[in-house]
Design a protein around this motif. Structure first.
Motif, PDB file in Angstrom:
ATOM      1  N   ASP A 242       0.821  -1.218   0.000  1.00 23.19           N
ATOM      2  CA  ASP A 242       0.000   0.000   0.000  1.00 23.19           C
ATOM      3  C   ASP A 242       0.854   1.268   0.000  1.00 23.19           C
ATOM      4  OD1 ASP A 242      -2.238  -1.624   0.052  1.00 23.19           O
ATOM      5  OD2 ASP A 242      -2.456  -1.523   2.222  1.00 23.19           O
ATOM      6  N   GLY A 243       1.931   1.240  -0.795  1.00 25.93           N
ATOM      7  CA  GLY A 243       2.790   2.409  -0.938  1.00 25.93           C
ATOM      8  C   GLY A 243       3.912   2.501   0.073  1.00 25.93           C
ATOM      9  N   ASN A 244       4.096   1.449   0.896  1.00 25.71           N
ATOM     10  CA  ASN A 244       5.143   1.465   1.928  1.00 25.71           C
ATOM     11  C   ASN A 244       6.255   0.459   1.615  1.00 25.71           C
ATOM     12  OD1 ASN A 244       3.863   3.236   4.224  1.00 25.71           O
ATOM     13  ND2 ASN A 244       2.228   1.867   3.537  1.00 25.71           N
ATOM     14  N   SER A 245       6.797   0.544   0.408  1.00 27.26           N
ATOM     15  CA  SER A 245       7.781  -0.447  -0.030  1.00 27.26           C
ATOM     16  C   SER A 245       9.231   0.020   0.070  1.00 27.26           C
ATOM     17  CB  SER A 245       7.492  -0.850  -1.483  1.00 27.26           C
ATOM     18  OG  SER A 245       7.599   0.272  -2.339  1.00 27.26           O
ATOM     19  N   SER A 246       9.461   1.278   0.356  1.00 25.87           N
ATOM     20  CA  SER A 246      10.834   1.805   0.377  1.00 25.87           C
ATOM     21  C   SER A 246      11.607   1.295   1.585  1.00 25.87           C
ATOM     22  CB  SER A 246      10.818   3.336   0.399  1.00 25.87           C
ATOM     23  OG  SER A 246      10.191   3.846  -0.760  1.00 25.87           O
ATOM     24  N   GLY A 247      12.876   0.931   1.333  1.00 24.99           N
ATOM     25  CA  GLY A 247      13.771   0.561   2.424  1.00 24.99           C
ATOM     26  C   GLY A 247      13.687  -0.873   2.886  1.00 24.99           C
ATOM     27  N   PHE A 248      13.143  -1.764   2.085  1.00 23.60           N
ATOM     28  CA  PHE A 248      12.998  -3.171   2.478  1.00 23.60           C
ATOM     29  C   PHE A 248      13.717  -4.101   1.495  1.00 23.60           C
ATOM     30  CE2 PHE A 248       9.532  -0.949   4.516  1.00 23.60           C
ATOM     31  CZ  PHE A 248       9.518  -1.489   5.799  1.00 23.60           C
ATOM     32  N   ALA A 249      14.917  -3.684   1.087  1.00 20.99           N
ATOM     33  CA  ALA A 249      15.677  -4.455   0.096  1.00 20.99           C
ATOM     34  C   ALA A 249      16.004  -5.859   0.602  1.00 20.99           C
ATOM     35  CB  ALA A 249      16.960  -3.715  -0.262  1.00 20.99           C
ATOM     36  N   SER A 250      16.258  -6.004   1.903  1.00 19.04           N
ATOM     37  CA  SER A 250      16.643  -7.326   2.434  1.00 19.04           C
ATOM     38  C   SER A 250      15.475  -8.314   2.344  1.00 19.04           C
ATOM     39  CB  SER A 250      17.109  -7.207   3.884  1.00 19.04           C
ATOM     40  OG  SER A 250      16.068  -6.714   4.713  1.00 19.04           O
ATOM     41  N   ILE A 251      14.259  -7.832   2.613  1.00 22.59           N
ATOM     42  CA  ILE A 251      13.089  -8.710   2.510  1.00 22.59           C
ATOM     43  C   ILE A 251      12.875  -9.126   1.057  1.00 22.59           C
ATOM     44  CG2 ILE A 251      10.567  -8.730   2.622  1.00 22.59           C
ATOM     45  CD1 ILE A 251      10.681  -7.358   5.253  1.00 22.59           C
ATOM     46  N   ARG A 252      13.008  -8.188   0.159  1.00 25.63           N
ATOM     47  CA  ARG A 252      12.802  -8.504  -1.256  1.00 25.63           C
ATOM     48  C   ARG A 252      13.870  -9.479  -1.759  1.00 25.63           C
ATOM     49  NH1 ARG A 252      11.463  -2.668  -3.936  1.00 25.63           N
ATOM     50  NH2 ARG A 252      11.060  -3.960  -5.807  1.00 25.63           N
ATOM     51  N   LYS A 253      15.086  -9.365  -1.216  1.00 25.02           N
ATOM     52  CA  LYS A 253      16.150 -10.309  -1.599  1.00 25.02           C
ATOM     53  C   LYS A 253      15.837 -11.709  -1.066  1.00 25.02           C
ATOM     54  CE  LYS A 253      21.153 -11.019  -1.589  1.00 25.02           C
ATOM     55  NZ  LYS A 253      21.049 -12.464  -1.314  1.00 25.02           N
ATOM     56  N   LYS A 254      15.339 -11.794   0.173  1.00 25.11           N
ATOM     57  CA  LYS A 254      14.963 -13.106   0.732  1.00 25.11           C
ATOM     58  C   LYS A 254      13.879 -13.759  -0.130  1.00 25.11           C
ATOM     59  CE  LYS A 254      16.085 -12.371   5.625  1.00 25.11           C
ATOM     60  NZ  LYS A 254      16.654 -11.016   5.568  1.00 25.11           N
ATOM     61  N   LEU A 255      12.949 -12.972  -0.602  1.00 25.43           N
ATOM     62  CA  LEU A 255      11.889 -13.511  -1.454  1.00 25.43           C
ATOM     63  C   LEU A 255      12.460 -13.996  -2.781  1.00 25.43           C
ATOM     64  CD1 LEU A 255       8.950 -14.092  -1.996  1.00 25.43           C
ATOM     65  CD2 LEU A 255       8.614 -11.685  -2.587  1.00 25.43           C
ATOM     66  N   LYS A 256      13.374 -13.227  -3.351  1.00 25.96           N
ATOM     67  CA  LYS A 256      13.997 -13.622  -4.611  1.00 25.96           C
ATOM     68  C   LYS A 256      14.832 -14.884  -4.451  1.00 25.96           C
ATOM     69  CE  LYS A 256      17.160 -11.973  -8.209  1.00 25.96           C
ATOM     70  NZ  LYS A 256      18.031 -10.843  -8.662  1.00 25.96           N
ATOM     71  N   ASP A 257      15.539 -14.996  -3.317  1.00 27.91           N
ATOM     72  CA  ASP A 257      16.448 -16.137  -3.094  1.00 27.91           C
ATOM     73  C   ASP A 257      15.719 -17.433  -2.755  1.00 27.91           C
ATOM     74  OD1 ASP A 257      18.574 -14.464  -3.576  1.00 27.91           O
ATOM     75  OD2 ASP A 257      19.084 -14.168  -1.458  1.00 27.91           O
ATOM     76  N   PHE A 258      14.460 -17.338  -2.363  1.00 33.00           N
ATOM     77  CA  PHE A 258      13.733 -18.548  -1.982  1.00 33.00           C
ATOM     78  C   PHE A 258      13.544 -19.471  -3.182  1.00 33.00           C
ATOM     79  CE2 PHE A 258       9.642 -20.805  -1.891  1.00 33.00           C
ATOM     80  CZ  PHE A 258       9.892 -21.664  -0.826  1.00 33.00           C
ATOM     81  N   LYS A 259      13.857 -20.752  -2.975  1.00 32.59           N
ATOM     82  CA  LYS A 259      13.667 -21.780  -4.004  1.00 32.59           C
ATOM     83  C   LYS A 259      12.597 -22.765  -3.540  1.00 32.59           C
ATOM     84  CE  LYS A 259      17.148 -20.431  -6.670  1.00 32.59           C
ATOM     85  NZ  LYS A 259      17.554 -19.245  -5.875  1.00 32.59           N
ATOM     86  N   PRO A 260      11.625 -23.061  -4.386  1.00 34.42           N
ATOM     87  CA  PRO A 260      10.588 -24.034  -4.006  1.00 34.42           C
ATOM     88  C   PRO A 260      11.191 -25.365  -3.574  1.00 34.42           C
ATOM     89  CG  PRO A 260       9.944 -22.868  -5.991  1.00 34.42           C
ATOM     90  CD  PRO A 260      11.369 -22.471  -5.708  1.00 34.42           C
ATOM     91  N   LEU A 261      10.553 -25.993  -2.594  1.00 31.39           N
ATOM     92  CA  LEU A 261      11.037 -27.241  -2.005  1.00 31.39           C
ATOM     93  C   LEU A 261      10.271 -28.428  -2.584  1.00 31.39           C
ATOM     94  CD1 LEU A 261      11.072 -25.937   1.681  1.00 31.39           C
ATOM     95  CD2 LEU A 261      13.007 -26.050   0.088  1.00 31.39           C
ATOM     96  N   LEU A 262      11.018 -29.428  -3.038  1.00 33.72           N
ATOM     97  CA  LEU A 262      10.407 -30.595  -3.678  1.00 33.72           C
ATOM     98  C   LEU A 262       9.427 -31.311  -2.746  1.00 33.72           C
ATOM     99  CD1 LEU A 262      10.285 -32.447  -6.161  1.00 33.72           C
ATOM    100  CD2 LEU A 262      12.190 -33.746  -5.192  1.00 33.72           C
ATOM    101  N   LYS A 263       9.732 -31.340  -1.450  1.00 31.09           N
ATOM    102  CA  LYS A 263       8.887 -32.093  -0.520  1.00 31.09           C
ATOM    103  C   LYS A 263       7.486 -31.506  -0.383  1.00 31.09           C
ATOM    104  CE  LYS A 263      10.823 -29.721   3.543  1.00 31.09           C
ATOM    105  NZ  LYS A 263      11.504 -29.929   4.847  1.00 31.09           N
ATOM    106  N   TYR A 264       7.304 -30.269  -0.816  1.00 25.56           N
ATOM    107  CA  TYR A 264       5.985 -29.651  -0.748  1.00 25.56           C
ATOM    108  C   TYR A 264       5.367 -29.486  -2.139  1.00 25.56           C
ATOM    109  CZ  TYR A 264       7.475 -28.569   4.013  1.00 25.56           C
ATOM    110  OH  TYR A 264       7.930 -28.667   5.305  1.00 25.56           O
ATOM    111  N   SER A 265       5.752 -30.341  -3.063  1.00 25.75           N
ATOM    112  CA  SER A 265       5.167 -30.309  -4.401  1.00 25.75           C
ATOM    113  C   SER A 265       3.710 -30.756  -4.347  1.00 25.75           C
ATOM    114  CB  SER A 265       5.938 -31.236  -5.348  1.00 25.75           C
ATOM    115  OG  SER A 265       7.279 -30.827  -5.480  1.00 25.75           O
ATOM    116  N   ILE A 266       2.878 -30.125  -5.154  1.00 26.60           N
ATOM    117  CA  ILE A 266       1.468 -30.510  -5.237  1.00 26.60           C
ATOM    118  C   ILE A 266       1.119 -30.828  -6.685  1.00 26.60           C
ATOM    119  CG2 ILE A 266       0.824 -29.167  -3.207  1.00 26.60           C
ATOM    120  CD1 ILE A 266      -0.332 -27.026  -5.108  1.00 26.60           C
ATOM    121  N   THR A 267      -0.053 -31.363  -6.904  1.00 29.79           N
ATOM    122  CA  THR A 267      -0.462 -31.743  -8.254  1.00 29.79           C
ATOM    123  C   THR A 267      -0.927 -30.519  -9.042  1.00 29.79           C
ATOM    124  OG1 THR A 267      -2.768 -32.138  -7.659  1.00 29.79           O
ATOM    125  CG2 THR A 267      -1.222 -33.976  -7.374  1.00 29.79           C
ATOM    126  N   SER A 268      -0.959 -30.658 -10.347  1.00 25.91           N
ATOM    127  CA  SER A 268      -1.432 -29.564 -11.196  1.00 25.91           C
ATOM    128  C   SER A 268      -2.910 -29.277 -10.934  1.00 25.91           C
ATOM    129  CB  SER A 268      -1.209 -29.905 -12.671  1.00 25.91           C
ATOM    130  OG  SER A 268      -1.858 -31.116 -13.019  1.00 25.91           O
TER     131      SER A 268
END
Length: 277
Positions: A242-268
């Motif tokens: 809601d317009g409060n995105s400035s100054g949160f580069a570390s959170i955005r990097k954590k989101l980018k670095d996250f890789k999906p985990l095979l153990k939590y795969s679901i069906t199409s």
């Protein structure tokens, strides 16, 4: 003449019995040789079928993901993950009083937002978990769990509430405290269990305002269960601050670095049901 015929028959019977006996001996020796030849040799294993990721859990009797998804879609009418059921002051859907900026993440499975502490009838500091009235209302809305993504003052909050749900049945909502960045695996495990029918209601993941940490864990869930790209989840995270995105580069990097985990795969099929448009 008759005596000669009888003798011939006796002779032929004797020859036949000897032939059969010899044949039995030959077969027995052949089998013994075959066994000796195979002793010490590794025998081929019976082929096994590897389960497809996302189908490892047994079917839960009585649980229908499609019915749960449809129920909550009709209840909240939020196809778009940007739409809110409660606004920044906690106003909107009275059944969700105690929440702020309530949004869908995965239909019938996961919702996100903040805790309405600033705008309660008896206001308190923003840096707090959900008020008890919020937990009770979520319970009555069939939620099985809420997750507080910070630690401040959680020790003072109830760890569970009991209520009558929309079906007038006893319902217990568990209140957990996990950090979105460091304990995301625990939250993803809860989401996976809900998809597979091990939890009898959705999960509400919240921070204080419903912007930053709730956006982080929600973005991870959308990458994990819906296959969203880094670009798509980053834009989603920004839009839902809601317009409060400035100054949160570390959170955005954590989101980018996250890789999906095979153990939590679901069906199409599961993905098609729960993922927002």
């Amino acid at each position: 003449m008759q005596t000669m015929t009888i003798k011939k028959l006796i002779f032929l019977s004797f020859v036949a019995s000897q032939f059969i006996a010899c044949a039995k001996v030959s077969i027995t020796k052949a089998l013994e040789n075959a066994i000796d030849t195979n002793v010490g040799q590794e025998q081929p294993e019976t082929p096994t079928t590897t389960p497809t990721p996302g189908t490892l859990e047994p079917e839960i009797v009585g649980f229908r993901l499609d019915e749960e998804v449809e129920k909550f879609k009709l209840r909240y009418e939020m196809e778009d993950p940007i739409v809110k059921a409660t606004d920044n002051k906690g106003q909107g859907n009275d059944d969700l009083y105690g929440t702020r900026n309530f949004r869908v993440v995965l239909h019938g499975v996961m919702y996100r937002g903040g805790a309405n502490n600033l705008y309660l009838d008896s206001p308190r500091a923003n840096a707090n978990p959900l008020p008890t009235v919020g937990l009770k209302n979520l319970c009555e809305e069939d939620f099985s769990a809420a997750v507080y993504l910070y630690s401040e003052n959680f020790s003072k909050a109830p760890k569970s509430v009991v209520c009558k749900n929309t079906s007038h049945q006893d319902q217990t909502l568990q209140y957990k405290q996990y950090a979105a960045a460091g304990e995301n695996d625990k939250i993803l495990s809860m989401i996976y269990d809900r998809i597979k029918g091990k939890l009898n209601g959705p999960i509400y993941a919240h921070c204080w305002n419903g912007w930053h940490s709730s956006g982080l864990i929600s973005g991870m869930a959308l990458k994990q269960f819906c296959g969203w790209s880094n670009e798509k989840v980053d834009a989603y995270w920004v839009m839902n601050t809601d317009g409060n995105s400035s100054g949160f580069a570390s959170i955005r990097k954590k989101l980018k670095d996250f890789k999906p985990l095979l153990k939590y795969s679901i069906t199409s099929a599961e993905r098609a049901l729960i993922c927002p448009e």
